[in-house]
Scaffold this active site. Structure first.
Site, PDB file in Angstrom:
ATOM      1  N   TRP A 170     -44.732 -79.287 -24.059  1.00  0.00           N
ATOM      2  CA  TRP A 170     -44.029 -80.581 -24.109  1.00  0.00           C
ATOM      3  C   TRP A 170     -43.694 -80.875 -25.564  1.00  0.00           C
ATOM      4  O   TRP A 170     -44.562 -81.190 -26.351  1.00  0.00           O
ATOM      5  CB  TRP A 170     -44.927 -81.661 -23.506  1.00  0.00           C
ATOM      6  CG  TRP A 170     -44.334 -83.025 -23.398  1.00  0.00           C
ATOM      7  CD1 TRP A 170     -43.767 -83.772 -24.388  1.00  0.00           C
ATOM      8  CD2 TRP A 170     -44.267 -83.837 -22.217  1.00  0.00           C
ATOM      9  NE1 TRP A 170     -43.346 -84.989 -23.908  1.00  0.00           N
ATOM     10  CE2 TRP A 170     -43.652 -85.065 -22.578  1.00  0.00           C
ATOM     11  CE3 TRP A 170     -44.677 -83.663 -20.891  1.00  0.00           C
ATOM     12  CZ2 TRP A 170     -43.440 -86.088 -21.658  1.00  0.00           C
ATOM     13  CZ3 TRP A 170     -44.466 -84.702 -19.981  1.00  0.00           C
ATOM     14  CH2 TRP A 170     -43.846 -85.892 -20.362  1.00  0.00           C
ATOM     15  N   ASP A 171     -42.412 -80.771 -25.889  1.00  0.00           N
ATOM     16  CA  ASP A 171     -41.953 -80.849 -27.277  1.00  0.00           C
ATOM     17  C   ASP A 171     -41.357 -82.226 -27.572  1.00  0.00           C
ATOM     18  O   ASP A 171     -41.033 -83.004 -26.649  1.00  0.00           O
ATOM     19  CB  ASP A 171     -40.902 -79.741 -27.490  1.00  0.00           C
ATOM     20  CG  ASP A 171     -40.795 -79.274 -28.926  1.00  0.00           C
ATOM     21  OD1 ASP A 171     -41.306 -79.950 -29.823  1.00  0.00           O
ATOM     22  OD2 ASP A 171     -40.164 -78.208 -29.149  1.00  0.00           O
ATOM     23  N   TRP A 218     -42.693 -81.001 -41.828  1.00  0.00           N
ATOM     24  CA  TRP A 218     -42.417 -79.953 -40.845  1.00  0.00           C
ATOM     25  C   TRP A 218     -42.753 -78.602 -41.491  1.00  0.00           C
ATOM     26  O   TRP A 218     -42.366 -78.336 -42.634  1.00  0.00           O
ATOM     27  CB  TRP A 218     -40.940 -79.993 -40.428  1.00  0.00           C
ATOM     28  CG  TRP A 218     -40.581 -78.853 -39.521  1.00  0.00           C
ATOM     29  CD1 TRP A 218     -40.831 -78.768 -38.189  1.00  0.00           C
ATOM     30  CD2 TRP A 218     -39.938 -77.636 -39.910  1.00  0.00           C
ATOM     31  NE1 TRP A 218     -40.385 -77.560 -37.711  1.00  0.00           N
ATOM     32  CE2 TRP A 218     -39.832 -76.834 -38.741  1.00  0.00           C
ATOM     33  CE3 TRP A 218     -39.451 -77.124 -41.110  1.00  0.00           C
ATOM     34  CZ2 TRP A 218     -39.260 -75.568 -38.737  1.00  0.00           C
ATOM     35  CZ3 TRP A 218     -38.878 -75.864 -41.112  1.00  0.00           C
ATOM     36  CH2 TRP A 218     -38.781 -75.101 -39.939  1.00  0.00           C
ATOM     37  N   ASP A 258     -44.728 -75.066 -36.773  1.00  0.00           N
ATOM     38  CA  ASP A 258     -43.658 -74.073 -36.623  1.00  0.00           C
ATOM     39  C   ASP A 258     -43.752 -73.011 -37.707  1.00  0.00           C
ATOM     40  O   ASP A 258     -43.004 -72.025 -37.669  1.00  0.00           O
ATOM     41  CB  ASP A 258     -42.288 -74.761 -36.690  1.00  0.00           C
ATOM     42  CG  ASP A 258     -41.856 -75.268 -35.325  1.00  0.00           C
ATOM     43  OD1 ASP A 258     -42.480 -74.887 -34.324  1.00  0.00           O
ATOM     44  OD2 ASP A 258     -40.889 -76.051 -35.265  1.00  0.00           O
ATOM     45  N   CYS A 308     -46.544 -80.603 -28.460  1.00  0.00           N
ATOM     46  CA  CYS A 308     -45.808 -80.060 -29.593  1.00  0.00           C
ATOM     47  C   CYS A 308     -44.828 -81.130 -30.052  1.00  0.00           C
ATOM     48  O   CYS A 308     -44.288 -81.871 -29.230  1.00  0.00           O
ATOM     49  CB  CYS A 308     -45.057 -78.808 -29.115  1.00  0.00           C
ATOM     50  SG  CYS A 308     -43.859 -78.156 -30.285  1.00  0.00           S
TER      51      CYS A 308
HETATM   52  C1  DGJ Z   1     -39.861 -76.891 -31.911  1.00  0.00           C
HETATM   53  C2  DGJ Z   1     -41.107 -76.142 -31.529  1.00  0.00           C
HETATM   54  O1  DGJ Z   1     -42.131 -76.416 -32.440  1.00  0.00           O
HETATM   55  C3  DGJ Z   1     -40.783 -74.660 -31.441  1.00  0.00           C
HETATM   56  O2  DGJ Z   1     -41.937 -73.924 -31.181  1.00  0.00           O
HETATM   57  C4  DGJ Z   1     -39.748 -74.453 -30.374  1.00  0.00           C
HETATM   58  O3  DGJ Z   1     -40.272 -74.807 -29.125  1.00  0.00           O
HETATM   59  C5  DGJ Z   1     -38.511 -75.274 -30.692  1.00  0.00           C
HETATM   60  N1  DGJ Z   1     -38.835 -76.666 -30.914  1.00  0.00           N
HETATM   61  C6  DGJ Z   1     -37.501 -75.173 -29.581  1.00  0.00           C
HETATM   62  O4  DGJ Z   1     -36.420 -75.985 -29.764  1.00  0.00           O
END
Ligand code: DGJ
Length: 694
Positions: free
Chosen positions: A453-454, A177, A515, A493
């Site tokens: 879409w995460d 990450w 991130d 995402c």
């Molecule tokens: C992880 C994403 O990568 C961020 O940009 C953001 O959308 C957060 N989640 C929100 O919880």
């Protein structure tokens, strides 16, 4: 021109791409497909005359065709890595395939095999992709019997055999990450080397592609054989280098320990495991993959991706209607074309501890729902985008209280919570239907132009089929949503770049790359991303300085220039930017819009690696050339070396759009472009050149 030629007796096939050939001999009785060539163009007659790669070993202890078959199935005298392995209904694990037919239908070769005794049929597919050097390969496995289960532990798309060379080296990425895409280039051991995800998702820790060379290839020179898997669930790629000096790369869905159970009459289609050969080094390999993605994978590749603003770093969970609109006004003034409201707009989601799954706007934050906010954002001249994480639920949510059985879990075992959340089982039809209903409603109600879409945690405690099936369930919902809303675009995402692969790329429009928005770290992350994925797929925000993650202080132009090498976004708290910064940002956004077709549709040349004191990337599109130059830290007051450019016409003349300086193409390619940078650390430059037509 891509095409496929097959000899009259069906024993030799030449699969031609734009500039390469993959040729194989088919030994029907042995059920074996033996590649004889993967390299520059060769006609069928020449391919036919090639010897099948000979067995170096005739002694009884060896597997003569190890790393020399397109689809090695477990059993018989095969001791190497198997593309197919499992247990048959009679308890046997021995597979004996014979070729029953081979056909060329248009742009596709299909070779059909069946087991001589077991209820198994295998169709192998090869498709050279028009106008590219990519060949897509996949397999369909059929249970042809009427009883019992075929319990597969390996079910790959195929094996790519790299021609014999004196040595082999492998390139791949690892990460974490906020540290995705770190490139490694290492000697390939005489062994089986596994690259894998056991997380049910592509992963930050690795990415499903590899490149093989003989240890001598460079950025713009040498032979490179590369392979990439189109799948967003658990995956594995095995690079097998045999004692006899051969190398094969096998790839497919799933991970070791996980089975795919095939019932009578059922079939399993593997993901595509695509391959590309080039004689032009790693840079040409990347450009080959980018061209394939622009031409055949990305849904709306001819579009220009808009400059977006995303509110996450500015507000995190502190989302209010007034706060978002204040940012929107500032973003619109800078020239942003899309405004994305991130996490925190729904249910009880005021932190990461609650609310996931309850997808109704929080009435304390949006008193009349999202509709009026979306309208106002459109009134400012921007599209409305909204964050969602459909595959997740917080245990503290109405959804979970109502449907605790909807998450991946093992009855009787602990449910592992990560970021206080659990993963909904998208293999279940009722979960997919629920997701479709609310997503469809959200897009309709808000007229959303983009969904971010995460997916913020890996899968745990899943049943056998979920490691592949979850991703396929997600694909089904995304596909349905896109079909119902042709104007909708999607950003993929997963806590940054945790779900970047060719499978999700085929059904989304861009990736949230990482991130980590620190411009210096981003140079390395983006270098890794573009090894395989086209720059247009790579969303990059300009955020605040000091950077919230690294606390590094970096000047605004450097932050912009790094973000301008992909799809530009802004993610800083604009309410804290002074008028000078806002004016500078407005100018740089306008510059980006000018060069955007070159960056998003052009060819990328990585002129100098980010590890060098001065690094540079170049984009070439038609008559236009764009070069970004970065110096992170000035050292020894060393004079700046000129920068030779790539891919230019040596006989043409190019003019610098900003200074008016004129250069010959041969000068730019040879002695190079003079490098001018502002002094000090974090110095950067953007050079725009246009070829003069007389
Ligand atoms: C992880 C994403 O990568 C961020 O940009 C953001 O959308 C957060 N989640 C929100 O919880």
């Amino acid at each position: 021109m891509s095409s496929i030629e097959m000899s009259g007796d069906g024993a030799t096939v030449a699969v031609h791409t734009r500039s390469t050939t993959y040729a194989l001999h088919i030994d029907a009785a042995a059920g074996s497909l033996r590649p004889v060539h993967w390299g520059s163009r060769l006609d069928l007659a020449a391919a036919r005359a090639l010897p099948a790669r000979p067995s170096a070993h005739t002694d009884t202890f060896e597997a003569p065709w190890e790393a020399a078959e397109d689809y090695p199935a477990q059993g018989s005298r095969r001791f190497g890595a198997a593309a197919l392995g499992g247990w048959f209904p009679d308890g046997s694990a021995d597979c004996e395939l014979t070729v029953v037919d081979q056909r060329v239908d248009g742009d596709q070769l299909t070779v059909m095999l069946t087991d001589t005794r077991q209820p198994l049929a295998v169709d192998l597919h090869y498709r050279p992709v028009a106008g590219t050097d990519v060949i897509e390969r996949w397999a369909v496995l059929h249970h042809t019997g009427d009883a019992g289960i075929i319990d597969l532990h390996r079910y790959d798309a195929g094996a790519w055999c790299v021609p014999p060379r004196d040595d082999y080296r492998i390139s791949h990425v690892t990460g974490a990450w906020s540290a995705e895409g770190l490139v490694h280039r290492t000697a390939l051991p005489v062994a089986e080397t596994h690259f894998t995800s056991r997380r049910g998702v592509t992963g930050h820790h690795a990415n499903p592609w590899v490149m093989v060379d003989d240890g001598t290839a460079r950025e713009e020179h040498g032979e490179v054989w590369s392979m990439a898997l189109a799948h967003s669930g658990s995956w594995r790629i095995t690079a097998s280098r045999s004692h006899a000096g051969r190398c094969a790369v096998l790839g497919g869905a799933g991970h070791e320990g996980v089975r795919h159970r095939l019932g009578p009459g059922e079939a399993f289609t593997t993901p595509v495991f695509a391959g590309l050969y080039t004689g032009g080094g790693f840079g040409a390999a990347s450009r080959g993959w980018h061209a394939y993605q622009r031409g055949h994978v990305v849904p709306h590749a001819s579009e220009l991706r808009p400059v977006l603003y995303n509110s996450w770093e500015a507000t995190t969970f502190d989302v209010t209607q007034e706060g978002q609109l204040a940012l929107a006004r500032l973003a619109a003034d800078l020239g942003a074309e899309l405004f994305v409201v991130d996490d925190g707009w729904f249910g009880a989601r005021t932190s990461d501890r609650a609310g996931l799954g309850d997808w109704t706007p929080n009435p304390h934050r949006f008193r009349d729902g999202l509709g009026p906010v979306a309208e106002e954002i459109r009134g400012l001249g921007m599209g409305f985008g909204i964050w969602v994480e459909p595959e997740m639920t917080n245990p503290d949510s109405d959804l979970y209280r109502t449907h605790p059985d909807w998450v991946h879990h093992t009855p009787g075992h602990r449910r592992t919570e990560l970021r206080n959340q659990l993963v909904l089982d998208f293999g279940r039809a009722d979960v997919r239907e629920w997701a479709w209903q609310w997503l469809d409603g959200l897009v309709r109600d808000t007229g959303a132009a983009l969904l971010k879409w995460d997916f913020n945690r890996p899968i745990t405690e899943a049943a056998q089929d979920a490691w592949t099936g979850h991703a396929r369930g997600v694909y089904a919902v995304v596909d349905r949503l896109r079909a119902a809303h042709p104007q909708l675009r999607i950003e993929s995402c997963a806590g940054g770049g945790g779900r970047v692969d060719l499978g999700i790329m085929a059904r989304t429009d861009q990736f949230w790359t990482s991130d980590n928005t620190d411009a210096v770290d981003r140079l390395t992350i983006q270098h890794g991303h573009t090894q395989l994925y086209a720059p247009r797929s790579m969303v990059a925000w300009v955020t605040d300085s000091p950077n919230p993650l690294t606390e590094r202080v970096v000047p605004l132009p450097f932050r912009f220039h790094v973000a301008m090498t992909g799809t530009l976004g802004i993610g800083g708290d604009l309410t804290t930017w002074d008028t000078g910064e806002l004016a500078n940002a407005r100018r740089l956004v306008a510059q980006y819009k000018d060069i955007r077709p070159v960056v998003q549709h052009g060819e990328l040349y990585r002129l100098r690696d980010p590890r060098e004191t001065v690094s540079a990337v170049q984009y070439l599109h038609g008559d236009r050339v764009v070069v970004f130059i970065f110096q992170v830290g000035a050292q020894f007051a060393a004079p700046l070396r000129s920068l030779p450019l790539a891919g230019l016409d040596p006989t043409a003349t190019y003019r610098d759009d900003d200074t008016g300086d004129v250069y010959g193409g041969a000068t730019l390619a040879g002695p190079g472009l003079p490098v001018r940078l502002p002094g000090g650390d974090y110095a950067s430059a953007l050079v725009r050149l246009t070829r003069l037509r007389t």
